[in-house]
Enzyme design. Structure first.
Site, PDB file in Angstrom:
ATOM      1  CB  SER A 140     176.186  72.242  70.751  1.00  0.00           C
ATOM      2  OG  SER A 140     175.995  71.080  69.974  1.00  0.00           O
ATOM      3  CB  THR A 141     176.303  73.280  66.027  1.00  0.00           C
ATOM      4  OG1 THR A 141     175.731  71.990  66.212  1.00  0.00           O
ATOM      5  CG2 THR A 141     176.707  73.461  64.577  1.00  0.00           C
ATOM      6  CG  HIS A 166     177.018  68.974  72.757  1.00  0.00           C
ATOM      7  ND1 HIS A 166     175.802  69.613  72.531  1.00  0.00           N
ATOM      8  CD2 HIS A 166     177.034  68.677  74.074  1.00  0.00           C
ATOM      9  CE1 HIS A 166     175.129  69.686  73.668  1.00  0.00           C
ATOM     10  NE2 HIS A 166     175.868  69.120  74.623  1.00  0.00           N
ATOM     11  CG  MET A 258     172.088  72.545  65.970  1.00  0.00           C
ATOM     12  SD  MET A 258     172.066  71.189  64.764  1.00  0.00           S
ATOM     13  CE  MET A 258     172.708  72.032  63.308  1.00  0.00           C
ATOM     14  CG  ASP A 261     172.962  69.682  77.066  1.00  0.00           C
ATOM     15  OD1 ASP A 261     172.414  69.512  78.172  1.00  0.00           O
ATOM     16  OD2 ASP A 261     174.138  69.338  76.822  1.00  0.00           O
TER      17      ASP A 261
END
Length: 318
Positions: A140-141, A166, A258, A261
């Site tokens: 993600s991030t 993401h 973050m 998930d």
């Protein structure tokens, strides 16, 4: 448009998607980025493109309208200079900095890739399909730059690899294109019924369906409609859970990001016989998803970003 300086061309963009497309097409030497853009989650796509093109850039903050103590994106530690500009003309030292940066030699990674020999044709595969291990990655991030690092360490004939990253819906194709241009293996966007083959990396990013695999070999991708899982669509948990029937042939990792998930699915994979990893805190832009994976026992080992490629490849050969 032409600038006041001879030989210099200036491109303007009023949104991040336009800026990305213009930068990819024009490969600028220098970029000024309005501070508000740097706070958008998709800005990490711009960072990855700037890094690949070796574009010097600065985040420009309007000190007249900026509130003190504004939140700063965790991605801004990737080499940006931050200048505060007032309504007056830019200070002389800012212009000197600009001149110094645009005159510095560039190390255009995409140009070097274009000049490199073409990818070798994939080796012939048996008609029965691939029967070795597969690699699964969730991020993600900070994941765009992390994926550049990990996939850049994969050989052209790497194990079949499935990734959920993401990102905003508009930036999925750009991510696939960027990674395909800089990685030895072939990178493609997730779609239904793709065969899992050595040298193929499938990325689900910005799409409105979850990615999984067929329940029997030879394995193929399966795209599935449904609500967000763990707050995301596509979801890392959805990918990991779909691979439980072949868990003993899975090597899976959670990279920077973050939230949580992927942690639940990674734990299920480990219990079913998969080899599992999480990126360590020191090398993560955001130590959220990897932290949950480690603290819940989903990850067997924490690995730094620079060692992740080797760890995944070695585990896929055992």
């Amino acid at each position: 448009m032409q600038s006041a300086r001879p030989g210099m061309q200036v491109m303007l963009a009023n949104n991040l998607m336009m800026a990305y497309n213009q930068a990819e097409a024009g490969q600028p030497t220098f970029a000024f980025v309005e501070d508000g853009f740097t706070k958008l989650p998709e800005f990490e796509m711009m960072l990855a493109l700037f890094s690949a093109l070796d574009v010097r850039w600065v985040s420009v903050m309007d000190s007249v309208n900026s509130a003190p103590g504004q939140s700063v994106s965790p991605l801004l530690n990737v080499g940006a200079g931050i200048f505060e500009l007032t309504k007056a003309d830019p200070p002389r030292d800012f212009l000197q900095y600009f001149d110094m940066m645009v005159k510095a030699p560039r190390r255009n990674a995409l140009a070097q890739r274009a000049a490199a020999p073409a990818r070798a044709a994939p080796a012939p595969r048996a008609s029965a399909g691939y029967s070795g291990k597969i690699i699964l990655i969730g991020s993600s991030t900070g994941g765009v730059e992390a994926l550049r690092t990990v996939l850049g360490g994969f050989p052209a004939q790497c194990p079949p690899t499935l990734i959920v990253q993401h990102t905003g819906s508009s930036f999925g194709p750009g991510l696939v294109s960027l990674l395909d241009r800089i990685c030895p293996a072939k990178v493609v966007a997730a779609d239904d019924n793709l065969s899992l083959e050595p040298g193929r990396i499938v990325i689900a990013a910005g799409q409105k369906r979850h990615m999984g695999v067929s329940p029997r070999k030879p394995l193929r991708t399966r795209m599935k409609d449904g609500p967000p899982i763990s707050g995301h669509l596509p979801s890392v948990d959805a990918l990991f859970s779909a691979c439980l029937p072949v868990a003993k042939d899975v090597v899976a990792a959670i990279l920077t990001g973050m939230g949580q998930d992927g942690a639940r699915g990674l734990l299920d994979l480990r219990k079913a016989g998969a080899t599992t990893f999480a990126q360590d805190e020191q090398s993560s832009v955001v130590y959220g998803m990897p932290r949950v994976a480690w603290e819940t026992g989903a990850a067997q080992k924490q690995v730094s970003l620079t060692r992740m490629s080797k760890a995944l490849l070695q585990a896929s050969q055992s």
